[in-house]
Write an enzyme that holds these catalytic residues in place. Structure first.
Site, PDB file in Angstrom:
ATOM      1  N   HIS A  56       0.827  -1.207   0.000  1.00 26.14           N
ATOM      2  CA  HIS A  56       0.000   0.000   0.000  1.00 26.14           C
ATOM      3  C   HIS A  56       0.860   1.255   0.000  1.00 26.14           C
ATOM      4  O   HIS A  56       2.032   1.237   0.425  1.00 26.14           O
ATOM      5  CB  HIS A  56      -0.947  -0.005   1.191  1.00 26.14           C
ATOM      6  N   GLU A  74       0.843   3.917   1.845  1.00 25.34           N
ATOM      7  CA  GLU A  74       1.317   4.350   3.161  1.00 25.34           C
ATOM      8  C   GLU A  74       2.539   3.547   3.593  1.00 25.34           C
ATOM      9  O   GLU A  74       3.525   4.107   4.102  1.00 25.34           O
ATOM     10  CB  GLU A  74       0.209   4.204   4.209  1.00 25.34           C
ATOM     11  N   CYS A 125      -5.588   0.936   5.906  1.00 21.55           N
ATOM     12  CA  CYS A 125      -5.990  -0.387   6.365  1.00 21.55           C
ATOM     13  C   CYS A 125      -5.335  -0.661   7.726  1.00 21.55           C
ATOM     14  O   CYS A 125      -4.519   0.131   8.213  1.00 21.55           O
ATOM     15  CB  CYS A 125      -5.576  -1.451   5.350  1.00 21.55           C
ATOM     16  N   CYS A 141      -1.371  -0.956   7.643  1.00 18.15           N
ATOM     17  CA  CYS A 141      -0.735   0.353   7.449  1.00 18.15           C
ATOM     18  C   CYS A 141      -0.913   1.233   8.679  1.00 18.15           C
ATOM     19  O   CYS A 141      -0.003   1.991   9.059  1.00 18.15           O
ATOM     20  CB  CYS A 141      -1.320   1.053   6.222  1.00 18.15           C
TER      21      CYS A 141
END
Length: 349
Positions: A269, A271, A297, A300
């Site tokens: 992801h 992040e 999420c 993260c």
């Protein structure tokens, strides 16, 4: 409210410009009229020389922005205004500070301006046969620049204009130019400078275009002291194939309540990639703010908490962010969601 100031050389067409705006609904405020009112109180004859003297005196006694201040006081919020006889730079600054103001410079060739001057009845009465081209040039120099800081300095005002309008033809041509100028003014005044949050969110959108997973081309930026210190976008780890190249790598998760969610495990992801980039280059993220497309999420979120992030600003909500929100609250990280909208993407489960 729109406020259009007019400055420029003598007899260039400033009053013609103002009269045209009045015909289409603007109200006219002349800073010279304010001086004329003062002249009447002092029983002074209304001449150009007396008005120049009295204007300088008012600026010296009450500040160089006094005429603009008086004009602004008389303005109503729902009206549009055209302001003429602006002759001192601090008048311009004061009008600009009042918002929704733009200064237009009106100019014309000097020979044409002298011809217009000679044709004016009020000028003929005042100057008569003494009016010559050389005297006109000399008189204009006195108005354009002054060693007196409280005096007229039209040349500096002209330099502060955002737009210049050349009035070198007939009335119809000039009116067409005014219409075109009004469109430019509308465009300029409608511009809105983005806030810091808007600025960094826009950067995250651009960064997200580098994403390699069509389920969510998301990007993010990590910011500290209004300076970008790390960026990230959705994609496979280095030296591994991307979803756009070989397709998604889906895994299903069965939850305690029996619900099943599906995730692509090929990608990292945005992040997490940003945190990894900062870690790789030894960048301290303690106290930083992260800007991203949607709420992070759970994985993260834990990374962001551990990295020292203190604030997260995201555009939209994430459908599976319940636990993330709980963790952020418990850890004291501020979460701001700009839009009360759920982010949707292909294959969302």
């Amino acid at each position: 409210m729109v406020k259009i100031g007019v400055t420029g050389t003598f007899c260039a067409g400033k009053d013609t410009f103002a009269d045209y705006l009045v015909k289409i609904g603007f109200e006219h405020i002349s800073l010279s009229d304010i001086i004329r009112e003062e002249a009447k109180k002092d029983n002074l004859e209304i001449t150009r020389e007396n008005l120049r003297f009295l204007g300088n005196k008012l600026r010296e006694e009450q500040g160089n922005a006094v005429l603009a201040e008086r004009a602004i006081i008389n303005m109503k919020d729902n009206n549009n205004y055209v302001i003429t006889s602006i002759r001192n730079p601090l008048e311009v600054k004061k009008l600009y500070s009042s918002k929704n103001f733009i200064l237009v410079n009106v100019d014309a060739p000097i020979e044409e301006r002298f011809r217009r001057l000679v044709a004016r009845e009020d000028i003929r009465k005042e100057d008569g046969d003494n009016l010559t081209f050389d005297k006109f040039v000399e008189s204009e120099k006195k108005e354009m620049v002054s060693d007196n800081k409280n005096g007229q300095n039209i040349l500096n005002c002209i330099d502060m204009a955002r737009l210049t309008l050349l009035n070198d033809s007939d009335f119809d041509s000039f009116y067409k130019k005014i219409d075109q100028t009004l469109l430019k003014i509308e465009e300029i005044l409608s511009f809105s400078r983005p806030s810091w949050d808007e600025y960094f969110l826009e950067l995250s959108r651009v960064i997200g275009k580098r994403g390699t997973c069509d389920r969510g081309r998301a990007g993010c930026v990590i910011v500290k002291d209004k300076r970008v210190i790390a960026t990230g976008y959705v994609g496979a780890p280095p030296r591994m194939a991307h979803c756009d190249e070989v397709g998604h790598w889906f895994k299903k998760t069965i939850h305690e309540d029996g619900t099943i969610t599906q995730h692509c495990i090929r990608t990292v992801h945005s992040e997490a990639n940003a945190v990894a980039q900062a870690a790789k280059y030894g960048i301290n993220m303690d106290g930083a703010t992260l800007y991203c497309k949607m709420e992070p999420c759970l994985d993260c979120t834990k990374l962001l908490i551990s990295s020292g992030i203190k604030k997260i600003v995201c555009e939209n909500k994430y459908h599976a962010a319940t636990e993330s929100r709980e963790m952020l609250i418990e850890s004291g990280i501020l979460l701001e969601v700009v839009n009360n909208k759920l982010e949707e993407y292909p294959g969302q489960k």
